[in-house]
Design a protein around this motif. Structure first.
Motif, PDB file in Angstrom:
ATOM      1  N   TYR A  37       0.834  -1.200   0.000  1.00 30.15           N
ATOM      2  CA  TYR A  37       0.000   0.000   0.000  1.00 30.15           C
ATOM      3  C   TYR A  37       0.875   1.260   0.000  1.00 30.15           C
ATOM      4  CZ  TYR A  37      -3.842  -3.139   1.136  1.00 30.15           C
ATOM      5  OH  TYR A  37      -4.774  -4.140   1.101  1.00 30.15           O
ATOM      6  N   SER A  38       0.315   2.321  -0.543  1.00 29.51           N
ATOM      7  CA  SER A  38       0.977   3.625  -0.530  1.00 29.51           C
ATOM      8  C   SER A  38       0.851   4.258   0.854  1.00 29.51           C
ATOM      9  CB  SER A  38       0.303   4.529  -1.557  1.00 29.51           C
ATOM     10  OG  SER A  38       0.673   5.876  -1.356  1.00 29.51           O
ATOM     11  N   GLU A  39       1.887   4.957   1.262  1.00 32.04           N
ATOM     12  CA  GLU A  39       1.832   5.689   2.533  1.00 32.04           C
ATOM     13  C   GLU A  39       0.753   6.762   2.514  1.00 32.04           C
ATOM     14  OE1 GLU A  39       3.723   5.319   5.664  1.00 32.04           O
ATOM     15  OE2 GLU A  39       3.490   3.493   4.502  1.00 32.04           O
ATOM     16  N   SER A  40       0.332   7.144   1.325  1.00 36.94           N
ATOM     17  CA  SER A  40      -0.640   8.238   1.246  1.00 36.94           C
ATOM     18  C   SER A  40      -1.999   7.852   1.815  1.00 36.94           C
ATOM     19  CB  SER A  40      -0.791   8.712  -0.206  1.00 36.94           C
ATOM     20  OG  SER A  40      -1.303   7.671  -1.008  1.00 36.94           O
ATOM     21  N   ALA A  72      -2.197   5.793   4.610  1.00 36.18           N
ATOM     22  CA  ALA A  72      -1.991   5.312   5.992  1.00 36.18           C
ATOM     23  C   ALA A  72      -2.474   6.325   7.010  1.00 36.18           C
ATOM     24  CB  ALA A  72      -0.505   5.038   6.224  1.00 36.18           C
ATOM     25  N   ASN A  73      -3.124   5.838   8.071  1.00 36.78           N
ATOM     26  CA  ASN A  73      -3.378   6.733   9.194  1.00 36.78           C
ATOM     27  C   ASN A  73      -2.147   6.725  10.102  1.00 36.78           C
ATOM     28  OD1 ASN A  73      -3.477   4.536  10.916  1.00 36.78           O
ATOM     29  ND2 ASN A  73      -5.650   4.719  11.402  1.00 36.78           N
ATOM     30  N   ARG A  74      -2.261   7.312  11.288  1.00 38.47           N
ATOM     31  CA  ARG A  74      -1.066   7.491  12.122  1.00 38.47           C
ATOM     32  C   ARG A  74      -0.675   6.238  12.915  1.00 38.47           C
ATOM     33  NH1 ARG A  74       2.381  12.261  12.527  1.00 38.47           N
ATOM     34  NH2 ARG A  74       1.559  13.431  10.795  1.00 38.47           N
ATOM     35  N   ILE A  75      -1.455   5.163  12.811  1.00 34.15           N
ATOM     36  CA  ILE A  75      -1.042   3.904  13.460  1.00 34.15           C
ATOM     37  C   ILE A  75      -0.622   2.930  12.351  1.00 34.15           C
ATOM     38  CG2 ILE A  75      -1.670   2.032  15.011  1.00 34.15           C
ATOM     39  CD1 ILE A  75      -3.807   3.829  16.261  1.00 34.15           C
ATOM     40  N   ALA A  76      -1.589   2.528  11.538  1.00 34.07           N
ATOM     41  CA  ALA A  76      -1.314   1.742  10.330  1.00 34.07           C
ATOM     42  C   ALA A  76      -0.309   0.616  10.529  1.00 34.07           C
ATOM     43  CB  ALA A  76      -0.854   2.666   9.204  1.00 34.07           C
ATOM     44  N   ARG A 127       2.024  -2.485  10.152  1.00 35.76           N
ATOM     45  CA  ARG A 127       2.729  -2.854   8.924  1.00 35.76           C
ATOM     46  C   ARG A 127       2.570  -4.325   8.570  1.00 35.76           C
ATOM     47  NH1 ARG A 127       3.958   2.026   6.559  1.00 35.76           N
ATOM     48  NH2 ARG A 127       2.940   3.323   8.104  1.00 35.76           N
ATOM     49  N   ASP A 171       5.853   0.856  12.486  1.00 33.95           N
ATOM     50  CA  ASP A 171       7.135   1.287  11.946  1.00 33.95           C
ATOM     51  C   ASP A 171       8.061   1.925  12.965  1.00 33.95           C
ATOM     52  OD1 ASP A 171       7.385   0.450   9.421  1.00 33.95           O
ATOM     53  OD2 ASP A 171       7.019   2.360   8.439  1.00 33.95           O
ATOM     54  N   ASP A 176       5.005   6.000  16.195  1.00 36.85           N
ATOM     55  CA  ASP A 176       3.700   5.430  15.842  1.00 36.85           C
ATOM     56  C   ASP A 176       3.059   4.747  17.046  1.00 36.85           C
ATOM     57  OD1 ASP A 176       4.205   6.344  13.326  1.00 36.85           O
ATOM     58  OD2 ASP A 176       4.402   4.384  12.389  1.00 36.85           O
ATOM     59  N   ILE A 201      -4.171   8.020  20.281  1.00 36.71           N
ATOM     60  CA  ILE A 201      -5.420   7.819  19.535  1.00 36.71           C
ATOM     61  C   ILE A 201      -6.377   6.913  20.312  1.00 36.71           C
ATOM     62  CG2 ILE A 201      -6.364   6.676  17.469  1.00 36.71           C
ATOM     63  CD1 ILE A 201      -4.041   7.961  15.892  1.00 36.71           C
TER      64      ILE A 201
END
Lengths: 323, 323, 323, 323
Positions: free
Chosen positions: D143-146, D148-152, D154, D229, D233, D240
């Protein structure tokens, strides 16, 4: 030199004219992660995750590409009135009034064109809460982290403008004498001609900077900078820009480290308006010194392997017109 | 309320009395990574990687454990003179003079005991370069990163003190009225009694905070905080403290997140002097608002799963005496 | 294709010849923060903060500048014996024996020159504790964070070598067929000629990579990489190199982001030996797939604004000779 | 001891039963940032930003709260067949077949209940691209980082289970002997009774761990962990979760540092299914050693100020049933 009394509290916002509001919103909001406070027909108001005021960026759809104005908040209503008087009485400037509400969220403001730059000054401003569901549970934050994307600028940081020839010197004097900015750093050629000045009224390394261009160059706006929380966010911003095919228009295509201001940064342009955005991160330095002596840099001290100034010394110097 | 004119520019330093200077130097310099500017017999002067002044921490070997004084720099020489006059003439305080050079690196200063706290105010101060070999190649930094350890505090951040009973209210008033501090946040019980206040003259969330203790408790110094560059540095500080068997005396033994001031933090005591050090990191917030309304927190809003205040609400409230 | 059985467990170390051991130790230990396990006259043994083996880098003072050998550990003593037999019996190579202890910390090993590269293979190796006072209190770490500088590589990561013309294809086949490496990624021109291959026996994106040079170019060692804990450490490494005037010999002078292997990286040469060190950080990817299909890249997919490959595509391709 | 040949390549996924699929999707996808690969009526398939397989988490809406099964991928089709034979012929287990496609994205698989735990083993699996618009421009990412939310998270990292009494020892033996896991670390009381074991077939500190509970306790699933990551995070995940009122059910309510496995972590439960999620970050250690000796910890070495094990030693040990 002790810090002089200043009528200016902070940089407030920048207003941009764009031929395509949707595309500019895609860039500043969808990609970058600025929050839209309000959209009012052909005008959109945005701010960072921790900007308290109604907006720190305005996007105005028009036939033009460029900057409408940059706005600074004064320290008080009286300071605004005094500044207006100084501009009119002492400097003979033509000051125009912006009625309360004409710019959504703002009270009465004034505008003046100095050295070709469109300045706005204001005191009254709304500080709206984030909408329910986006608001942080913490009272000292505006938006919740739960709605932030991986860039999500936190607050407006500074503006940088271009002045041709002697205008730069006159602009320098005005920022210090009339607006009371403290000069934090400046840069000169080996021959002694200054070409860059960095100023602040806050503890930031700079709220505004000016760059000297050749005498026949246009007066231009160079960039507006927003601050990110961390180096990681800056790096990810480069990654996300690459995912979208947005050129990182630093000369060498990656986040860089500035020697002057000691910040980590990246430049990228809104494809619709052509306005350059700088993302600014890193510890840099906060300046609480009341007797700061401007740091003087010469050409030989910047750029190259031993300078910490990565990637050719920063952005190219093409700016964009005020419209 | 607009920000009132203040004679104070910033928190400058804290002076600590310790029965074992070598052990205190081990803690503050070897472990934490503060830089020693000068050691003069039984007194050592230290500062952070980006502190410009001669020192932000003084360690004085004596038979005592505690805090000698906390010092604030004024905005000008005149502001210092005016403040002295106010203290003597209006407040009837006994102000003592510190001769230039008596505290190495400092010009003439004054000291006063207010509400049991030892305050020092000064204007003249030396800002020595880092020694050759430790100096950064960048002119806007003091020390080179090449000599930093993995904690390496960057600059002094704030102090926090304890006031018994009504002293807290009187201290609150004095900080605002005489010293011109802006109140950024405060905390009260459900019944409406305030027990915590956070103040700044700079853009930081606080330069000084006060905590109300029961009326029969002693007036004490609670901690001095230094700022780290990043969350990673804070986490590593916890790791390194564990390697040295230093108890992280936050109630639950790890870096924590404050709701009030929105900072990431950790507390650990110098084993020799007993003085508590807070390491402070994270984006927090910078406050550039000239018309800031104090944030009001109540008990129910802090602590617990939904408060962001991890680890039981911060440190225990035992402080240390002024000596 | 399922991953084939491999006699190789991991990259173990690289041995470097340097004309000035003190200067090479300054670079690798004082500046970079590798730990010196042992210094034995003209030979020094170093390793990263979390390298378990006696050394992951050897510095040998001699009249030469270059690489002595690169060493891989086998999966077992039997695997080493079998590999020796394959090399001698099937490949007709001249294998030389290294007696136990000849290389401090190592048992008996073998060396062979394949395609001009000096390979060492070994099984027996010492895993010494860190010395008292440097040892971590945690049993799953070697050194304590309390002795780490701000770079402090954690472990050896990979090697990269140059092969002229068809040697590259032969080397590729040998790495896969004899050593059982898995090919994770490769790169080809638009015309279909491969010029880069990245291989692993571990979960890393690569343990070894080869780069095709023109047919008349020398066979060379390009770089050895060590892994850092975080992007922040990589950025600080660039900062510290700048403080020391060490040229970051990536083409554009700052930490970069690789498309291939998806790592964050920086290149800098030991001024004494001329050997290039890569600092490697970032999440990259761990590869646990037993049926991995090599990723194929073409020229058009790397470099430029949309490629995520910042800074011109990586380092220049000058390597250094084996000596 | 050299690493034994194992039929297992990696942990693949965990399947969860939940009474409210929408709420579980809110937790795992909206809040945490796992990507939904496919939703098929009452079953949803999710994975991390860099998980290659069709799913690493399955959510099955049913009347139950608990874990349906945990699944490991074998190293080959043959390894799966051999394992089935071993389970049936040597261990006398009742092995059930899962037809190809019965679990979306999976080929034929087998399931067995061992010591009360529901194990699935499979070889065939789809590795779908991310959908257009979510796919990374880099071929070595999913997936693109674009997006991703702030946890996401990996990738899936490990599972941890509870075994009562002697079952723990039998499970330990089976994981090592039949599945060929390497024991990386274990923990024992001062009296010598082991209560925790951490195992891997990959380079991770563990793919599975077991915890001994009293003999009369139920066999339970304790948690599934996903890898983030960075420490930043992880910290933001705590932030969050607090914004959403989700209790961080580590005993002391904040991200913690594990001594064993040397990871940074946080625990939080899906409110719908009751299944505990661990977020796992930090450098930890990668284990490439073919002759690893298990690290032995005793009670006295974990917990407390000198142990690096912050926050009381980890989560509470209540697990959830297999259903």
């Amino acid at each position: 030199m002790t810090r002089r009394r200043t009528p200016i509290a902070k940089l407030g916002h920048v207003a941009v004219q764009t031929p395509d509001l949707d595309e500019s919103l895609w860039f500043f909001s969808d990609v970058m992660g600025l929050q839209v406070t309000e959209r009012d027909g052909h005008v959109a108001y945005l701010r960072g995750m921790r900007d308290w005021e109604h907006h720190s960026l305005i996007l105005i759809e028009s036939g033009e590409r460029g900057v409408d104005h940059m706005a600074f908040r004064t320290t008080s209503a009286q300071a605004l009135a005094d500044l207006e008087e100084t501009l009119v009485e002492e400097e003979g400037e033509s000051v125009s009034r912006v009625d309360a509400g004409e710019e959504t969220g703002l009270g009465e403001a004034i505008r003046v064109e100095k050295f070709g730059h469109s300045y706005e000054f204001y005191w009254d401003v709304e500080k709206p809460d984030a909408p329910e569901g986006q608001r942080s549970g913490l009272k000292n934050r505006v938006y919740s982290e739960s709605i932030a994307n991986r860039i999500a600028p936190r607050r407006i940081d500074h503006v940088h403008v271009n002045d041709p020839g002697d205008n730069a010197d006159a602009h320098d004097e005005w920022l210090r004498e009339t607006l009371g900015f403290q000069l934090n750093e400046r840069y000169r050629t080996e021959e002694g001609e200054y070409w860059g000045w960095w100023y602040a009224v806050t503890a930031l390394p700079h709220d505004i900077a000016i760059h000297r261009e050749p005498a026949d160059a246009p007066t231009q706006f160079h960039h507006v900078a927003f601050h990110l929380d961390s180096l990681q966010d800056l790096w990810t911003a480069g990654d996300i820009c690459s995912e979208h095919g947005l050129e990182i228009n630093n000369r060498s295509d990656g986040p860089a480290m500035h020697a002057i201001t000691r910040a980590d940064c990246m430049y990228v342009k809104d494809p619709a308006s052509g306005v350059r955005l700088e993302l600014f991160a890193g510890p840099g330095y906060l300046n609480f010194e009341p007797d700061w002596e401007p740091i003087e840099w010469t050409e030989g001290e910047i750029g190259g392997a031993t300078s910490h100034q990565w990637h050719g010394g920063g952005p190219t110097w093409d700016g964009i017109d005020y419209v």
